[in-house]
Design a protein around this motif. Sequence first.
Motif, PDB file in Angstrom:
ATOM      1  N   ARG A 412      37.466 -77.981  65.143  1.00  0.00           N
ATOM      2  CA  ARG A 412      37.705 -77.985  63.708  1.00  0.00           C
ATOM      3  C   ARG A 412      38.429 -76.700  63.317  1.00  0.00           C
ATOM      4  NH1 ARG A 412      32.624 -78.929  59.798  1.00  0.00           N
ATOM      5  NH2 ARG A 412      32.685 -80.926  60.927  1.00  0.00           N
ATOM      6  N   MET A 413      39.553 -76.863  62.571  1.00  0.00           N
ATOM      7  CA  MET A 413      40.321 -75.722  62.077  1.00  0.00           C
ATOM      8  C   MET A 413      40.992 -76.123  60.770  1.00  0.00           C
ATOM      9  SD  MET A 413      42.222 -73.992  65.405  1.00  0.00           S
ATOM     10  CE  MET A 413      42.720 -75.511  66.231  1.00  0.00           C
ATOM     11  N   THR A 414      41.521 -75.133  60.066  1.00  0.00           N
ATOM     12  CA  THR A 414      42.342 -75.440  58.896  1.00  0.00           C
ATOM     13  C   THR A 414      43.682 -75.979  59.366  1.00  0.00           C
ATOM     14  OG1 THR A 414      43.375 -73.257  58.767  1.00  0.00           O
ATOM     15  CG2 THR A 414      41.243 -73.545  57.649  1.00  0.00           C
ATOM     16  N   SER A 415      44.404 -76.620  58.458  1.00  0.00           N
ATOM     17  CA  SER A 415      45.696 -77.195  58.841  1.00  0.00           C
ATOM     18  C   SER A 415      46.675 -76.107  59.286  1.00  0.00           C
ATOM     19  CB  SER A 415      46.277 -77.991  57.671  1.00  0.00           C
ATOM     20  OG  SER A 415      46.425 -77.180  56.515  1.00  0.00           O
ATOM     21  N   THR A 416      46.614 -74.939  58.667  1.00  0.00           N
ATOM     22  CA  THR A 416      47.501 -73.838  59.078  1.00  0.00           C
ATOM     23  C   THR A 416      47.151 -73.362  60.475  1.00  0.00           C
ATOM     24  OG1 THR A 416      47.754 -73.160  56.768  1.00  0.00           O
ATOM     25  CG2 THR A 416      48.351 -71.551  58.460  1.00  0.00           C
ATOM     26  N   GLU A 417      45.855 -73.254  60.760  1.00  0.00           N
ATOM     27  CA  GLU A 417      45.442 -72.850  62.111  1.00  0.00           C
ATOM     28  C   GLU A 417      45.858 -73.891  63.147  1.00  0.00           C
ATOM     29  OE1 GLU A 417      41.442 -70.239  60.925  1.00  0.00           O
ATOM     30  OE2 GLU A 417      41.289 -72.401  61.320  1.00  0.00           O
ATOM     31  N   TRP A 418      45.757 -75.160  62.781  1.00  0.00           N
ATOM     32  CA  TRP A 418      46.199 -76.211  63.693  1.00  0.00           C
ATOM     33  C   TRP A 418      47.710 -76.124  63.932  1.00  0.00           C
ATOM     34  CZ3 TRP A 418      43.751 -78.739  67.121  1.00  0.00           C
ATOM     35  CH2 TRP A 418      42.425 -79.151  66.947  1.00  0.00           C
ATOM     36  N   LEU A 419      48.461 -75.793  62.895  1.00  0.00           N
ATOM     37  CA  LEU A 419      49.909 -75.659  63.057  1.00  0.00           C
ATOM     38  C   LEU A 419      50.236 -74.584  64.069  1.00  0.00           C
ATOM     39  CD1 LEU A 419      52.796 -76.373  62.250  1.00  0.00           C
ATOM     40  CD2 LEU A 419      52.591 -74.780  60.334  1.00  0.00           C
ATOM     41  N   HIS A 420      49.589 -73.417  63.962  1.00  0.00           N
ATOM     42  CA  HIS A 420      49.837 -72.338  64.925  1.00  0.00           C
ATOM     43  C   HIS A 420      49.388 -72.759  66.325  1.00  0.00           C
ATOM     44  CE1 HIS A 420      51.138 -69.810  61.768  1.00  0.00           C
ATOM     45  NE2 HIS A 420      49.939 -69.543  61.251  1.00  0.00           N
ATOM     46  N   LEU A 474      40.784 -79.777  59.253  1.00  0.00           N
ATOM     47  CA  LEU A 474      41.121 -80.939  60.068  1.00  0.00           C
ATOM     48  C   LEU A 474      40.259 -80.887  61.325  1.00  0.00           C
ATOM     49  CD1 LEU A 474      45.039 -81.018  59.901  1.00  0.00           C
ATOM     50  CD2 LEU A 474      43.457 -82.569  58.767  1.00  0.00           C
ATOM     51  N   GLU A 475      39.699 -82.012  61.665  1.00  0.00           N
ATOM     52  CA  GLU A 475      38.818 -82.089  62.835  1.00  0.00           C
ATOM     53  C   GLU A 475      39.432 -83.026  63.860  1.00  0.00           C
ATOM     54  OE1 GLU A 475      34.227 -82.429  62.791  1.00  0.00           O
ATOM     55  OE2 GLU A 475      34.990 -84.486  63.058  1.00  0.00           O
ATOM     56  N   MET A 476      39.483 -82.584  65.111  1.00  0.00           N
ATOM     57  CA  MET A 476      40.002 -83.399  66.203  1.00  0.00           C
ATOM     58  C   MET A 476      38.857 -83.682  67.169  1.00  0.00           C
ATOM     59  SD  MET A 476      43.212 -82.641  68.780  1.00  0.00           S
ATOM     60  CE  MET A 476      44.293 -82.345  67.387  1.00  0.00           C
ATOM     61  N   ARG A 477      38.622 -84.944  67.452  1.00  0.00           N
ATOM     62  CA  ARG A 477      37.561 -85.337  68.370  1.00  0.00           C
ATOM     63  C   ARG A 477      38.153 -86.167  69.497  1.00  0.00           C
ATOM     64  NH1 ARG A 477      33.872 -88.912  66.261  1.00  0.00           N
ATOM     65  NH2 ARG A 477      35.076 -89.284  64.361  1.00  0.00           N
ATOM     66  N   ARG A 478      37.646 -85.912  70.682  1.00  0.00           N
ATOM     67  CA  ARG A 478      38.056 -86.701  71.848  1.00  0.00           C
ATOM     68  C   ARG A 478      36.925 -87.658  72.201  1.00  0.00           C
ATOM     69  NH1 ARG A 478      39.427 -84.370  77.902  1.00  0.00           N
ATOM     70  NH2 ARG A 478      39.995 -86.364  78.851  1.00  0.00           N
ATOM     71  N   GLN A 479      37.234 -88.950  72.157  1.00  0.00           N
ATOM     72  CA  GLN A 479      36.204 -89.945  72.412  1.00  0.00           C
ATOM     73  C   GLN A 479      35.735 -89.902  73.861  1.00  0.00           C
ATOM     74  OE1 GLN A 479      38.438 -93.434  70.978  1.00  0.00           O
ATOM     75  NE2 GLN A 479      36.856 -93.710  69.433  1.00  0.00           N
ATOM     76  N   SER A 480      34.465 -90.196  74.040  1.00  0.00           N
ATOM     77  CA  SER A 480      33.927 -90.296  75.393  1.00  0.00           C
ATOM     78  C   SER A 480      34.412 -91.582  76.032  1.00  0.00           C
ATOM     79  CB  SER A 480      32.401 -90.290  75.361  1.00  0.00           C
ATOM     80  OG  SER A 480      31.924 -89.097  74.772  1.00  0.00           O
ATOM     81  N   PRO A 481      34.691 -91.571  77.328  1.00  0.00           N
ATOM     82  CA  PRO A 481      35.107 -92.811  77.988  1.00  0.00           C
ATOM     83  C   PRO A 481      33.977 -93.826  77.958  1.00  0.00           C
ATOM     84  CG  PRO A 481      34.660 -91.088  79.608  1.00  0.00           C
ATOM     85  CD  PRO A 481      34.621 -90.435  78.260  1.00  0.00           C
TER      86      PRO A 481
END
Length: 491
Positions: A412-420, A474-481
């Motif tokens: 989880r990061m801000t959109s600006t942090e994700w951009l960098h 913005l939160e990015m999650r990777r689904q478990s197989p």
Amino acid sequence: MADEEKSPAREVITDYAQAHFRYFRTADGTVYAQKLGHPVARPIRSQGTTGSHRQELMVGLFKDGRGVFNGTALKEALDLIEALALTEATQPVQIRVAPGFDGATWLDLGRNDGQSVRIHPTGWDITVPDPREVCWRRTQLTGELPLPVKDTDGKGIDILFRLTNFTNAETECLALAWLIGCLGPSVPVPAPFLTGPQGAGKSTAGRMLVRIIEGMSGDLRRAPKDEENLIAAVAAGWVTALDNLSHMTPDLSDAMCCIVTGAESVKRALFTDGDVFRVGYRRPLLLTGIDVGVIRPDLAERLLPLRLERPSVRRTEAELWAEFGEALPVILGSLLDLTVQVRAAQAETPTDLRMADFAHLCAQFDAATSLRALPAYRASLDDLNDDVIEGDLLAQTVLLHAHTIEPGGEQRMTSTEWLHCLSRVYSGDELRPLPKGWPTTGKVLSDRLKRLQPTLAARGVLVDAGRTKTGRYLEMRRQSPPAPPEQATAF
């Protein structure tokens, strides 16, 4: 008769019109005239080349011995008729297909005698619809269809696919499902994108699919240069077919999304300052081309790729179209037979696909025919996701970064942090410059990721937005197989 006993010309015209025509208005206020007992309606203000109500009124007055009247008398009579019709109940007018009573649907054959096809739960019949049930609207794009043949035993389907070059049976199933969807007035269908190598007969196959619904005068068109002309063409016909697309602008892509799932266009009415003109549309769309470049994710979910291959034996255009024209009544009859079978089949609606109505239609198709249209549709969407990712460097970068997240984990990061973060992932150790079109601000990145959400989710990466007391993130999650199926233990 003395002059004082003569009726004014406008009264003669008005009395004749009300005795021979029915006048009503649509929801947008347009007034239509419908000859009594005939299903075709014409707007009374139309000056179109397909025949205006003013013209049929003049011809009727002359043939019935009422006389020939000047333009002033006709205008005054039509003004009064229009004013009276605005007090009547509204009724919709339809182009090519229409809903009917008791679960039936109608197909306009474009004939002068008004004969149409009524598709009902137990079969289909050729008849003239009751004007209270269906009002057809005709334009220059409304071609005439032949009377379909009954009891074809599927012969027409075999003829159609013998004349085309689709690569496999799965592609043919999807083409049939799309044609069945075109016969439903309330079912949004994805846009077939006929693709393949040069010389595969994409344009010819596209014309054949269109002419099954629109008649032999139906044809492919070049994409209009602006949205207004595109909407005008879409609103005047049922199936819109655009040929030889080699590039797709963002505006054209957005317009195609609206055509497939439905939208409304509002613009200022001519010769007015405060009134508006509304055009609502949702139409079947067909595209042909070898490659259209980058496909945006929202359009990808509304496309139906149909691949063709080069034929081993070439035929002349004259020979090919002569055989198709002769077989069209049988092809249409076979399609109607199959439509009745598919609509009668029971199937569950898939809940994970964007075009749920078409997915349900594919499931009904499989239940009625024991074929595999729904798996083929899923596979086609998966291929389109690959195309979106291959054409979008941001999507590739997000998937590359997602591999650094543990399965089932999140970041989880801000959109600006994700951009960098994503800019560093793309540049890597080589410090290569960012590509043209790369997001320049966190807001732009957030908007791009929202468009990519379905594409990334199909690859097991979920992107969500949220808010805390300190700000948005913005939160990015990777689904478990998925867990492997349990093996049965032998005793």
